[in-house]
Design an enzyme around this catalytic site. Structure first.
Site, mmCIF file in Angstrom:
data_model
loop_
_atom_site.group_PDB
_atom_site.id
_atom_site.type_symbol
_atom_site.label_atom_id
_atom_site.label_comp_id
_atom_site.label_asym_id
_atom_site.label_seq_id
_atom_site.Cartn_x
_atom_site.Cartn_y
_atom_site.Cartn_z
ATOM 1 N NE ARG A 15 -3.751 -0.562 2.280
ATOM 2 C CZ ARG A 15 -4.716 -0.769 2.915
ATOM 3 N NH1 ARG A 15 -5.500 -0.005 3.433
ATOM 4 N NH2 ARG A 15 -5.265 -2.257 2.869
ATOM 5 C CB SER A 99 -9.007 -0.690 2.202
ATOM 6 O OG SER A 99 -10.022 -0.959 2.960
ATOM 7 C CG HIS A 100 -10.193 2.820 5.115
ATOM 8 N ND1 HIS A 100 -9.635 1.474 5.356
ATOM 9 C CD2 HIS A 100 -9.420 3.535 5.926
ATOM 10 C CE1 HIS A 100 -8.657 1.332 6.126
ATOM 11 N NE2 HIS A 100 -8.472 2.374 6.730
ATOM 12 C CE LYS A 109 -7.281 -5.029 1.480
ATOM 13 N NZ LYS A 109 -8.757 -4.935 2.000
ATOM 14 C CG ASP A 243 -14.373 -1.466 3.587
ATOM 15 O OD1 ASP A 243 -15.053 -2.170 2.641
ATOM 16 O OD2 ASP A 243 -13.460 -1.715 3.816
ATOM 17 C CG ASP A 245 -11.655 -3.303 -0.015
ATOM 18 O OD1 ASP A 245 -12.168 -2.518 0.930
ATOM 19 O OD2 ASP A 245 -10.643 -4.104 0.336
ATOM 20 C CG ASP A 247 -12.661 -5.782 2.695
ATOM 21 O OD1 ASP A 247 -13.082 -4.650 3.113
ATOM 22 O OD2 ASP A 247 -11.748 -6.152 2.885
ATOM 23 N NE ARG A 248 -13.046 -2.011 7.103
ATOM 24 C CZ ARG A 248 -12.714 -1.058 7.610
ATOM 25 N NH1 ARG A 248 -12.917 -1.049 9.084
ATOM 26 N NH2 ARG A 248 -12.399 -0.063 6.767
ATOM 27 C CG HIS A 330 -12.076 -7.199 8.431
ATOM 28 N ND1 HIS A 330 -12.046 -7.074 7.137
ATOM 29 C CD2 HIS A 330 -11.344 -6.077 8.681
ATOM 30 C CE1 HIS A 330 -11.419 -6.231 6.627
ATOM 31 N NE2 HIS A 330 -10.992 -5.358 7.792
#
Length: 454
Positions: A15, A99-100, A109, A243, A245, A247-248, A330
């Protein structure tokens, strides 16, 4: 480009700021290194809606194909959709997302076949070492036969798989406000929710990696203000926020009040234990006391772990756990290759709420039993010294201490955890107690110790 990769290769992923810290040339080297370390002859790649994501994903694909791996590009997707592709196709995978994080960031990832995580101890250190070396010496020699690059759409299959894991056939109609934050939830929610008895009120579904409305980080209370107001204005049954991406997933009840991820963990745990009696449930050490209590009440075995997806997934694999949850929203499922998927957790909430006549606030009240501070960050110059001062104070007071992850101090009617950030000069405090007054007292005592300047 010769880069200091220590700045961008983190504990669980890559990242950094594009193009200042990394670019497509480096992404190509990461693709080659990923194939070399995983010894893969085929991989799958997905990406989010950030402006830099398609180019970085294509560059990674070139590097992988150069070393002989066949590449399947699934294009725009959520991170859990990439995990689905890795699991269902049996291929190592790479997801391009930050992500965020703000728009100028991007990341990767990575996972092995079956969505098994790639972290510092499971291949990421070796990938960094190879990419670093090749950034100085040039790309590795190409394979005699380069790999192919093809495209495949997995969204419909991803949605069908999720809906096969939760029975939504008998739920009552629900009105749900969904804030996608201009992230990948705007791509996945319409397909996943299609055909369900839901009146969906969409917010910020336009894919826009510059995040024009708010940061795609629902963990920060300021980023769910719009959702809370809209839930109340629409008289909706609940609100969901994803978020960047996707995933949350964060949940807001019919009053516009946030539902703690610990309460969601307990709710989903109870539902999974109904399907798998006696199963093991993983929870990190910052989730509420209510989580292990609910697990035991439903005949399950709770297992406490460190914070972080690599620890959760490792423990899930070791114990055969059916589900795991973290305070950061998560949620991990054995039926989803032990990977995290906020979308599946959201479907569980919809099924639980739609399967009875009460409100969401009533439904989760039995899972939300204690007063919690949430996570409070303090900037300190010497994390170790501040933590040692706190430890010494509570040792003298006779509380129970453990250091599974940071410092956890437990008394009869309260506990707190104090952890150092891996990336910033911060100490993170979480406090829980049987009542609000006790929580506030303990919170303020610890913060005074942490923030003292002497």
């Amino acid at each position: 480009m010769t880069a200091d990769l220590s700045q961008i290769v983190k504990a669980y992923d890559v990242r950094g700021v594009v193009p200042d810290q990394w670019d497509e040339d480096l992404a190509e080297l990461f693709g080659a290194a990923f194939v070399r370390v995983t010894d893969a002859d085929a991989i799958v790649i997905g990406h989010d809606m950030r402006p830099s994501s398609p180019g970085l994903a294509d560059a990674f694909a070139r590097g992988a194909a150069r070393l002989g791996a066949d590449v399947t590009l699934i294009g725009l997707c959520s991170t859990d959709q990439l995990y689905f592709a890795s699991g269902s196709l049996g291929l190592p995978g790479a997801m391009f997302t930050a992500s965020h994080n703000p728009a100028q960031y991007n990341g990767i990832k990575m996972c092995r076949a079956g969505a098994a995580p790639v972290g510092q101890d499971t291949g990421l250190a070796e990938i960094r070492e190879l990419a670093e070396r090749w950034s100085e010496t040039g790309a590795p020699e190409a394979a005699a036969t380069p790999g192919t690059v093809s495209r495949q759409d997995t969204l419909a299959d991803y949605a069908a798989h999720l809906k096969a894991l939760v029975d939504l056939t008998t739920i009552r109609p629900l009105k749900v406000v969904v804030d996608a934050g201009n992230g990948m939830g705007g791509h996945t929610v319409p397909t996943v929710f299609d055909g369900l008895p839901l009146d969906v009120v969409p917010m910020y579904f336009e894919l826009d990696g510059t995040f024009p409305n708010h940061e795609a980080n629902p963990l920060d209370p300021k980023n769910i203000v719009d959702l809370q107001a809209r839930v109340r204005a629409e008289s909706a049954d609940l609100g969901l926020a994803f978020d960047g991406d996707a995933d949350r997933c964060f949940v807001v009840d019919e009053r516009g009040e946030p539902v703690s991820p610990s309460a969601i963990t307990a709710l989903v745990a109870a539902r999974e234990l109904a399907k798998h009696p006696g199963g093991t449930i993983i929870h990190n050490l910052i989730t509420s006391w209510s989580v292990p209590e609910v697990v035991r009440e439903n005949g399950g075995e709770p297992v406490r772990t460190r914070v972080g997806h690599s620890f959760i997934k490792e423990e899930m694999a070791k114990t055969g756990a059916i589900f795991g949850g973290e305070h950061s929203a998560h949620y991990y499922f054995r039926d989803f290759w032990n990977a995290d998927t906020g979308m599946l957790a959201a479907l569980h909430v919809l099924a639980a709420l739609g399967g009875q006549d009460g409100t969401l606030s009533d439904l989760v009240s039995s899972y939300d039993r204690y007063a919690s501070s949430g996570e409070i960050n303090s900037t300190v110059t010497d994390q170790a010294a501040s933590a040692a001062k706190v430890r010494a104070t509570y040792e003298r007071e006779g509380a129970t201490l453990d250091e599974l992850d940071g410092l956890t101090v437990t008394a009869a009617d309260w506990w707190f955890n104090l952890r150092a950030s891996n990336t910033e000069p911060l100490l993170r405090l979480n406090v829980e107690a049987h009542d609000e007054a006790t929580m506030v007292k303990v919170r303020d005592e610890v913060l005074a110790l942490v923030r003292a300047t002497d």
